[in-house]
Scaffold this motif. Structure first.
Motif, PDB file in Angstrom:
ATOM      1  N   UNK A  38       6.704   2.380  18.703  1.00  0.00           N
ATOM      2  CA  UNK A  38       5.782   3.138  17.322  1.00  0.00           C
ATOM      3  C   UNK A  38       5.825   2.459  16.437  1.00  0.00           C
ATOM      4  N   UNK A  39       6.932   1.979  15.646  1.00  0.00           N
ATOM      5  CA  UNK A  39       7.434   0.761  15.023  1.00  0.00           C
ATOM      6  C   UNK A  39       6.361  -0.400  14.691  1.00  0.00           C
ATOM      7  N   UNK A  40       5.586  -0.250  15.914  1.00  0.00           N
ATOM      8  CA  UNK A  40       4.484  -1.371  16.028  1.00  0.00           C
ATOM      9  C   UNK A  40       2.967  -1.044  14.984  1.00  0.00           C
ATOM     10  N   UNK A  41       3.115   0.815  14.723  1.00  0.00           N
ATOM     11  CA  UNK A  41       1.643   0.667  13.741  1.00  0.00           C
ATOM     12  C   UNK A  41       2.678   1.244  12.760  1.00  0.00           C
ATOM     13  N   UNK A  42       3.664   1.934  12.826  1.00  0.00           N
ATOM     14  CA  UNK A  42       4.202   2.598  11.277  1.00  0.00           C
ATOM     15  C   UNK A  42       4.563   1.614  10.558  1.00  0.00           C
ATOM     16  N   UNK A  43       4.958  -0.252  11.174  1.00  0.00           N
ATOM     17  CA  UNK A  43       5.570  -0.772  10.032  1.00  0.00           C
ATOM     18  C   UNK A  43       4.468  -2.039   9.842  1.00  0.00           C
ATOM     19  N   UNK A  44       3.458  -1.359  10.797  1.00  0.00           N
ATOM     20  CA  UNK A  44       2.398  -2.676  10.444  1.00  0.00           C
ATOM     21  C   UNK A  44       2.245  -3.442   8.886  1.00  0.00           C
ATOM     22  N   UNK A  45       1.900  -3.887   8.636  1.00  0.00           N
ATOM     23  CA  UNK A  45       1.401  -4.618   7.428  1.00  0.00           C
ATOM     24  C   UNK A  45      -0.273  -4.385   6.567  1.00  0.00           C
ATOM     25  N   UNK A  46      -1.045  -3.465   6.306  1.00  0.00           N
ATOM     26  CA  UNK A  46      -2.377  -3.961   6.310  1.00  0.00           C
ATOM     27  C   UNK A  46      -2.700  -4.753   4.897  1.00  0.00           C
ATOM     28  N   UNK A  47      -3.907  -5.699   5.510  1.00  0.00           N
ATOM     29  CA  UNK A  47      -4.327  -6.551   3.386  1.00  0.00           C
ATOM     30  C   UNK A  47      -4.151  -5.817   2.888  1.00  0.00           C
ATOM     31  N   UNK A  48      -3.554  -6.701   1.513  1.00  0.00           N
ATOM     32  CA  UNK A  48      -3.468  -6.333   0.865  1.00  0.00           C
ATOM     33  C   UNK A  48      -3.720  -7.135  -0.757  1.00  0.00           C
ATOM     34  N   UNK A  49      -3.819  -6.903  -1.988  1.00  0.00           N
ATOM     35  CA  UNK A  49      -3.539  -7.458  -3.073  1.00  0.00           C
ATOM     36  C   UNK A  49      -2.948  -7.082  -4.567  1.00  0.00           C
ATOM     37  N   UNK A  50      -2.954  -7.670  -5.440  1.00  0.00           N
ATOM     38  CA  UNK A  50      -2.187  -6.535  -6.782  1.00  0.00           C
ATOM     39  C   UNK A  50      -3.799  -5.815  -7.425  1.00  0.00           C
ATOM     40  N   UNK A  51      -2.631  -4.508  -7.518  1.00  0.00           N
ATOM     41  CA  UNK A  51      -4.110  -3.956  -8.293  1.00  0.00           C
ATOM     42  C   UNK A  51      -4.298  -3.995  -9.482  1.00  0.00           C
ATOM     43  N   UNK A  52      -5.612  -3.864  -9.402  1.00  0.00           N
ATOM     44  CA  UNK A  52      -6.099  -4.209 -10.557  1.00  0.00           C
ATOM     45  C   UNK A  52      -5.997  -2.638 -11.787  1.00  0.00           C
ATOM     46  N   UNK A  53      -5.858  -2.350 -12.718  1.00  0.00           N
ATOM     47  CA  UNK A  53      -6.062  -1.163 -12.989  1.00  0.00           C
ATOM     48  C   UNK A  53      -7.020  -1.095 -13.747  1.00  0.00           C
ATOM     49  N   UNK A  54      -7.867   0.124 -13.682  1.00  0.00           N
ATOM     50  CA  UNK A  54      -9.198   0.775 -14.142  1.00  0.00           C
ATOM     51  C   UNK A  54      -9.649  -0.071 -15.542  1.00  0.00           C
ATOM     52  N   UNK A  55     -10.215  -1.525 -16.447  1.00  0.00           N
ATOM     53  CA  UNK A  55     -10.164  -1.456 -17.868  1.00  0.00           C
ATOM     54  C   UNK A  55     -11.572  -2.289 -17.319  1.00  0.00           C
ATOM     55  N   UNK A  56     -11.800  -2.425 -18.528  1.00  0.00           N
ATOM     56  CA  UNK A  56     -13.214  -2.991 -18.529  1.00  0.00           C
ATOM     57  C   UNK A  56     -13.589  -4.801 -18.691  1.00  0.00           C
ATOM     58  N   UNK A  57     -13.992  -4.700 -17.501  1.00  0.00           N
ATOM     59  CA  UNK A  57     -14.177  -6.329 -16.985  1.00  0.00           C
ATOM     60  C   UNK A  57     -15.875  -6.827 -17.037  1.00  0.00           C
ATOM     61  N   UNK A  58     -15.497  -7.752 -16.392  1.00  0.00           N
ATOM     62  CA  UNK A  58     -17.108  -8.010 -15.975  1.00  0.00           C
ATOM     63  C   UNK A  58     -16.910  -8.293 -14.623  1.00  0.00           C
TER      64      UNK A  58
END
Length: 548
Positions: A38-58
């Motif tokens: 079950x660790x095959x699924x429990x420890x799988x790492x999905x695609x990810x990137x740095x979180x960008x908080x909700x700020x005013x950007x174009x």
């Protein structure tokens, strides 16, 4: 003088009692199948990137704030870095357009100080997303698996002596309870450390339950039914549990729901405590003859046959001359010591090959659920072959042949050109088939080699050494970063050396289970069943009883 099999021959081989024991013990093994992987699924790492908080950007800056990196020749968003948010905010406010007014490669980068944004295309959550085990914390993912396997190793070591001392049945249900309880409580983990602790105790029950159920069934069942149970029955139950895992994971995409689905249904095993009996062989070895007779008489009622007045009259089942046996008794006598050391080497090699090739072939398809299911299904031919081998062929040549086959195809993979990837995959699957068959066969072979007073201890000890192979598997596979074929070559050489060492193992084909240490030592003198027949005059009566 009769042996145990002769004493209970009036029961038959496949009555209601044997059928109940067979299928209920197989059912108790199923949690090992989905618990081991079950660790095959429990420890799988999905695609990810740095979180960008909700700020005013174009819109242009929102698309460009994560740097582009090249991984294995492909461009993808950086998982651990982003451009400095304060600089990007100022440039966006001034109306600069990335790539036209600003050269992105000149911008300063920073780590993911605000956390990460994880893709939910495959999973809603895993322990990686729950505890942010990425970037600087990425080492915790393989370490999590290592802790689990260390728990399995410890459980394998201690469960054997405990089962030989306190009985097969108590240890079977204690290990099954450990799996169920600690899988359930892990859902409530609030930190990675807490999850790790629960996972370790979960590992104590993993495989230990399999070994306890294997020995209990092997000692209750007789003849060809024992061979069927020890090879095909137990292993197919494990494979069925393995196949259930990806099905549950497919419909339950978050780790907590998956653990609940794998633990709560195990409560149905509680009533089995009042149905499954203790091993009569073990009871006799402890001098508890009345309890052993009670078990057999109950079996006679279930099978609707008449039991003799005294079941074990003139039966050669000597009581243990020692109160307790330990793993040290596997090394005291030279003949037993040689068998134990060679078995440990064989178990280590087969376990290393089994888990290494399982982890490798788990990447057969981009879909992890399909990959896991395929990996489980392809084991079935190996288990069937193990059963056929145990029924029809001597044990020692079978083990040696499978080891050589597994090594040969590992070496042949190195000769396949890179553009013939399908051929390389086929050779790897054939090698995996050989390791899976040998892995299954060795459980039954080990139970046949040792006497009742040491059987669970020996099985647990060899299994413990074998589990060291699963612990080093991640390190073995990591050798590919230095030379792509190095894991295959290393495993192949180890397998060839083990095949030669296996020549020292005694043969057990068509011979009854030994009841005492003396009977096991006597067996070391003979190399094969034909040798036994040629030496009838020098062979104790217990070795001349009807074949298994």
């Amino acid at each position: 003088m009769k042996d145990y099999a002769d004493a209970i021959s009036f029961l038959g081989e496949w009555g209601c009692f044997q059928q109940t024991v067979f299928f209920l013990l197989c059912a108790s093994i199923m949690p090992n199948g989905f618990g081991a992987f079950n660790l095959v699924f429990l420890t799988d790492t999905p695609s990810h990137h740095c979180l960008v908080p909700g700020i005013n950007l174009t819109e242009d800056w929102l698309k460009s704030i994560i740097p582009i990196t090249v991984v294995n020749g492909r461009e993808e968003l950086s998982r651990c870095r982003r451009y400095r948010l304060d600089l990007v905010k100022n440039l966006s406010a001034q109306g600069y357009i990335p790539g036209r007014d600003v050269n992105l490669t000149d911008l300063e980068e920073e780590s993911c100080v605000d956390g990460w944004s994880y893709s939910k295309d495959i999973y809603q959550s895993t322990i990686v997303t729950e505890f942010d085990l990425v970037c600087g914390e990425q080492w915790k993912v393989p370490f999590t698996s290592t802790v689990f396997f260390v728990g399995v190793l410890c459980g394998s070591f201690f469960s054997g002596p405990l089962a030989d001392r306190y009985g097969r049945k108590p240890v079977l249900f204690a290990t099954l309870a450990a799996q169920t309880v600690f899988t359930f409580v892990a859902v409530f983990s609030t930190s990675w450390i807490m999850f790790l602790i629960f996972l370790f105790f979960n590992g104590l029950g993993q495989i230990s339950n399999f070994v306890s159920a294997l020995v209990l069934g092997a000692e209750i069942l007789t003849g060809n039914i024992r061979i069927l149970y020890s090879s095909l029955g137990t292993c197919l139950a494990f494979a069925l549990g393995y196949m259930i895992l990806p099905l549950c994971a497919y419909f339950l995409r978050d780790w907590k729901s998956l653990l609940l689905a794998l633990s709560v249904p195990c409560l149905v095993y509680i009533p089995l405590w009042w149905i499954l009996p203790e091993s009569p062989r073990w009871l006799l070895s402890k001098g508890r003859n009345e309890e052993a007779e009670a078990v057999v008489r109950k079996a006679a009622e279930w099978n609707k046959v008449q039991a003799p007045a005294v079941v074990f009259e003139d039966c050669y089942i000597p009581n243990s001359p020692k109160e307790n046996y330990s793993a040290l008794d596997l090394l005291r006598e030279s003949s037993i010591r040689t068998t134990t050391v060679v078995l440990c080497l064989v178990a280590f090699t087969l376990t290393t090959g089994y888990y290494s090739l399982n982890f490798n072939t788990a990447q057969l398809h981009a879909d992890p659920f399909l990959s896991c299911f395929i990996s489980a299904v392809v084991e079935i031919p190996g288990y069937v072959s193990s059963w056929i081998s145990l029924r029809c062929f001597p044990r020692r040549p079978s083990v040696i042949g499978l080891l050589i086959c597994g090594a040969a195809f590992l070496f042949l993979i190195q000769l396949v050109p890179e553009h013939l990837s399908s051929l390389a995959l086929t050779l790897e699957m054939i090698s995996k088939y050989a390791f899976t068959t040998g892995f299954s066969l060795m459980f039954a072979y080990t139970t046949e080699l040792y006497p009742t007073v040491l059987r669970n201890t020996a099985t647990g000890t060899t299994n413990t050494v074998g589990r060291l192979g699963s612990c080093i598997t991640p390190f073995l596979l990591s050798l590919s970063s230095y030379f792509k074929s190095l894991p295959y070559i290393t495993l192949g050489i180890l397998t060839v050396v083990t095949a030669f060492a296996a020549l020292l193992l005694p043969e057990t084909y068509q011979q009854p289970l030994p009841e005492t240490v003396q009977q096991m030592q006597e067996r070391q003198r003979f190399k094969c069943p034909s040798c036994t027949r040629r030496n009838k005059s020098a062979t104790p009566r217990v070795l001349l009883d009807s074949p298994l």
